[in-house]
Design an enzyme around this catalytic site. Structure first.
Site, PDB file in Angstrom:
ATOM      1  N   CYS A  80      13.255 120.861  18.946  1.00 22.96           N
ATOM      2  CA  CYS A  80      12.987 122.225  19.366  1.00 22.96           C
ATOM      3  C   CYS A  80      14.172 123.113  18.974  1.00 22.96           C
ATOM      4  CB  CYS A  80      12.775 122.233  20.873  1.00 22.96           C
ATOM      5  SG  CYS A  80      12.899 123.842  21.636  1.00 22.96           S
ATOM      6  N   HIS A  83      16.397 124.486  22.211  1.00 18.58           N
ATOM      7  CA  HIS A  83      17.328 123.660  22.981  1.00 18.58           C
ATOM      8  C   HIS A  83      17.855 122.469  22.196  1.00 18.58           C
ATOM      9  CE1 HIS A  83      14.548 125.585  25.906  1.00 18.58           C
ATOM     10  NE2 HIS A  83      15.691 125.896  26.481  1.00 18.58           N
ATOM     11  N   CYS A 151      12.132 119.598  26.230  1.00 17.16           N
ATOM     12  CA  CYS A 151      12.673 120.793  26.890  1.00 17.16           C
ATOM     13  C   CYS A 151      11.839 121.165  28.113  1.00 17.16           C
ATOM     14  CB  CYS A 151      12.788 121.965  25.918  1.00 17.16           C
ATOM     15  SG  CYS A 151      11.233 122.453  25.151  1.00 17.16           S
TER      16      CYS A 151
END
Length: 192
Positions: A80, A83, A151
């Protein structure tokens, strides 16, 4: 460390991160962690170095029919971009040939080329569809991605059972309900 195992600037930054976290990068379990973390990050983002045309490598062939081609359950792993935590799942890819087909192994390789970058699932799904549309010039491309996001699982809302589904429907899959319905039905079918 051997010369070939010398870490680069990313490894040096990981050492600083360990210090900032309050760890001792010199302790036995962490001595090689900056190097290992650097190698892992380079592998997980190796899609930036992949050239789609080299992946395809002219593996395009004359189509003998125009029936749907579907490759399902292509596993993928990505990071991602918000993050830098993993998200992972499966991609299902279908296309309607228009004079040419692609070697089947090329589709998972294309998925990996985009998954091994800092990503969001929505963009990943769209990039796969648009790339196949450009390379194959088919009558249509459909891509559905199903993923779980660390996340959302490890931090933030901490929902371990949630998953996200994204889709990209191009050409006949967007404009022809029968083609879209056939793709979705085949995608859900377990023929094993």
């Amino acid at each position: 460390m051997k010369k070939s195992e010398e870490r680069g600037p990313i490894g040096d930054m990981y050492e600083e991160i360990l210090k900032d976290l309050g760890e001792n990068p010199g302790r036995e379990g962490l001595v090689r962690t900056p190097l290992r973390a650097e190698k892992a990050l380079k592998f997980l983002t190796s899609g930036y170095q992949r050239d789609i045309h080299q992946i395809v490598n002219n593996a395009l062939f004359a189509a003998e029919n125009d029936d749907m081609v579907l490759v399902k359950d292509i596993e993928f792993y990505s990071l991602c971009e918000h993050h830098m935590l993993p998200f992972f799942g499966k991609v299902h890819v279908g296309y309607l040939p228009n004079e040419k087909i692609i070697g089947l192994s090329k589709i998972p390789r294309i998925v990996d080329a985009f998954a091994r970058r800092l990503q969001v699932q929505e963009r990943l799904t769209q990039q796969i569809a648009e790339t196949l549309m450009e390379i194959l010039e088919p009558r249509g491309v459909a891509v559905v991605s199903e993923a779980q996001h660390f996340c959302m699982m490890m931090r933030g809302v901490e929902k371990q059972s949630s998953s996200t589904i994204t889709s990209a429907m191009l050409g006949e899959f967007r404009n022809n309900k029968a083609s879209k319905d056939e793709f979705l039905a085949l995608m859900r079918t377990n023929l094993r």
